[in-house]
Design a protein around this motif. Structure first.
Motif, PDB file in Angstrom:
ATOM      1  N   MET A   1       0.849  -1.170   0.000  1.00  0.00           N
ATOM      2  CA  MET A   1       0.000   0.000   0.000  1.00  0.00           C
ATOM      3  C   MET A   1       0.897   1.237   0.000  1.00  0.00           C
ATOM      4  N   LYS A   2       0.454   2.238  -0.773  1.00  0.00           N
ATOM      5  CA  LYS A   2       1.209   3.489  -0.819  1.00  0.00           C
ATOM      6  C   LYS A   2       0.993   4.269   0.474  1.00  0.00           C
ATOM      7  N   GLU A   3       2.061   4.853   0.970  1.00  0.00           N
ATOM      8  CA  GLU A   3       2.017   5.648   2.192  1.00  0.00           C
ATOM      9  C   GLU A   3       1.143   6.889   1.998  1.00  0.00           C
ATOM     10  N   PHE A   4       0.498   7.318   3.074  1.00  0.00           N
ATOM     11  CA  PHE A   4      -0.355   8.499   3.031  1.00  0.00           C
ATOM     12  C   PHE A   4       0.472   9.726   2.656  1.00  0.00           C
ATOM     13  N   ASN A   5      -0.047  10.504   1.703  1.00  0.00           N
ATOM     14  CA  ASN A   5       0.620  11.716   1.225  1.00  0.00           C
ATOM     15  C   ASN A   5      -0.440  12.819   1.207  1.00  0.00           C
ATOM     16  N   LEU A   6      -0.358  13.723   2.181  1.00  0.00           N
ATOM     17  CA  LEU A   6      -1.378  14.764   2.312  1.00  0.00           C
ATOM     18  C   LEU A   6      -1.443  15.656   1.084  1.00  0.00           C
ATOM     19  N   ASP A   7      -0.306  16.027   0.524  1.00  0.00           N
ATOM     20  CA  ASP A   7      -0.324  16.887  -0.668  1.00  0.00           C
ATOM     21  C   ASP A   7      -1.047  16.202  -1.827  1.00  0.00           C
ATOM     22  N   ALA A   8      -0.763  14.922  -2.035  1.00  0.00           N
ATOM     23  CA  ALA A   8      -1.438  14.179  -3.107  1.00  0.00           C
ATOM     24  C   ALA A   8      -2.938  14.090  -2.831  1.00  0.00           C
ATOM     25  N   ALA A   9      -3.295  13.867  -1.558  1.00  0.00           N
ATOM     26  CA  ALA A   9      -4.713  13.767  -1.204  1.00  0.00           C
ATOM     27  C   ALA A   9      -5.423  15.091  -1.453  1.00  0.00           C
ATOM     28  N   LEU A  10      -4.779  16.191  -1.098  1.00  0.00           N
ATOM     29  CA  LEU A  10      -5.398  17.504  -1.313  1.00  0.00           C
ATOM     30  C   LEU A  10      -5.461  17.867  -2.798  1.00  0.00           C
ATOM     31  N   ASN A  11      -4.697  17.156  -3.614  1.00  0.00           N
ATOM     32  CA  ASN A  11      -4.745  17.354  -5.065  1.00  0.00           C
ATOM     33  C   ASN A  11      -5.704  16.385  -5.743  1.00  0.00           C
ATOM     34  N   GLY A  12      -6.533  15.701  -4.953  1.00  0.00           N
ATOM     35  CA  GLY A  12      -7.583  14.877  -5.540  1.00  0.00           C
ATOM     36  C   GLY A  12      -7.376  13.390  -5.513  1.00  0.00           C
ATOM     37  N   GLU A  13      -6.202  12.913  -5.084  1.00  0.00           N
ATOM     38  CA  GLU A  13      -6.002  11.464  -5.032  1.00  0.00           C
ATOM     39  C   GLU A  13      -6.760  10.896  -3.832  1.00  0.00           C
ATOM     40  N   PRO A  14      -7.479   9.794  -4.016  1.00  0.00           N
ATOM     41  CA  PRO A  14      -8.229   9.207  -2.907  1.00  0.00           C
ATOM     42  C   PRO A  14      -7.304   8.548  -1.884  1.00  0.00           C
ATOM     43  N   VAL A  15      -7.808   8.435  -0.654  1.00  0.00           N
ATOM     44  CA  VAL A  15      -7.075   7.771   0.418  1.00  0.00           C
ATOM     45  C   VAL A  15      -7.833   6.513   0.832  1.00  0.00           C
ATOM     46  N   LYS A  16      -7.128   5.620   1.522  1.00  0.00           N
ATOM     47  CA  LYS A  16      -7.751   4.383   2.009  1.00  0.00           C
ATOM     48  C   LYS A  16      -7.910   4.480   3.520  1.00  0.00           C
ATOM     49  N   LEU A  17      -9.091   4.098   3.985  1.00  0.00           N
ATOM     50  CA  LEU A  17      -9.378   4.118   5.415  1.00  0.00           C
ATOM     51  C   LEU A  17      -9.174   2.731   6.016  1.00  0.00           C
ATOM     52  N   ALA A  18      -9.050   2.676   7.338  1.00  0.00           N
ATOM     53  CA  ALA A  18      -8.836   1.408   8.031  1.00  0.00           C
ATOM     54  C   ALA A  18      -9.953   0.406   7.756  1.00  0.00           C
ATOM     55  N   CYS A  19     -11.173   0.895   7.516  1.00  0.00           N
ATOM     56  CA  CYS A  19     -12.304   0.002   7.224  1.00  0.00           C
ATOM     57  C   CYS A  19     -12.284  -0.514   5.785  1.00  0.00           C
ATOM     58  N   GLY A  20     -11.336  -0.019   4.968  1.00  0.00           N
ATOM     59  CA  GLY A  20     -11.229  -0.460   3.579  1.00  0.00           C
ATOM     60  C   GLY A  20     -11.918   0.446   2.586  1.00  0.00           C
ATOM     61  N   ARG A  21     -12.619   1.466   3.060  1.00  0.00           N
ATOM     62  CA  ARG A  21     -13.330   2.372   2.153  1.00  0.00           C
ATOM     63  C   ARG A  21     -12.392   3.407   1.546  1.00  0.00           C
ATOM     64  N   LYS A  22     -12.865   3.962   0.444  1.00  0.00           N
ATOM     65  CA  LYS A  22     -12.169   5.043  -0.239  1.00  0.00           C
ATOM     66  C   LYS A  22     -12.705   6.360   0.301  1.00  0.00           C
ATOM     67  N   ALA A  23     -11.817   7.350   0.453  1.00  0.00           N
ATOM     68  CA  ALA A  23     -12.237   8.673   0.909  1.00  0.00           C
ATOM     69  C   ALA A  23     -11.446   9.731   0.162  1.00  0.00           C
TER      70      ALA A  23
END
Length: 146
Positions: A1-23
């Protein structure tokens, strides 16, 4: 799994939550300290994609360390689309004359009943549109961009 990257997330890339959902993290209020002070919210705010048909998503917020008040909504990394394995795909079947079936063609998934119009064996026929769509999605995922 790719490490969390806040800049990428704020640029529209989705993140993965502990429950497995996309956010999606839509904005960071910590960039606006005066607003954050009055908003009484966590700084990172966004939407969690739901698997409930009535509500496609629900709002969520996170601390700068990507923690949520509910452990299942903690951000654990960047979202990666699940890989489809051929072993997990539905098995095709041989339709009888007059029986409905679905197949994949260059335009997408097609529903048909004309098994009697084909000469020779029919391959790649599926009982449901969903099964045929899984194969189409798999084939698209295997295509190489040029």
């Amino acid at each position: 799994m790719k490490e969390f990257n806040l800049d990428a997330a704020l640029n529209g890339e989705p993140v993965k939550l502990a429950c497995g959902r996309k956010a999606y993290i839509l904005y960071d209020l910590s960039r606006y300290p005066e607003l954050l002070k009055h908003a009484n919210r966590r700084p990172l705010n966004g939407l969690v994609m739901s698997d409930c048909e009535e509500n496609d998503c629900y709002p969520a917020s996170w601390l700068p360390d990507s923690k949520n008040s509910f452990d299942q909504d903690n951000v654990i990394g960047m979202w990666e689309e699940p890989k489809i394995r051929i072993e997990d795909l539905p098995k095709p079947f041989y339709p009888k004359m007059g029986e409905w079936f679905y197949y994949v063609n260059p335009l997408g998934v097609v529903k048909d009943t004309r098994a009697s119009n084909y000469t020779g064996p029919l391959y790649g026929c599926f009982k449901t549109e969903k099964d045929a769509q899984k194969w189409l999605d798999f084939m698209k995922s295997m295509m190489v961009a040029r």
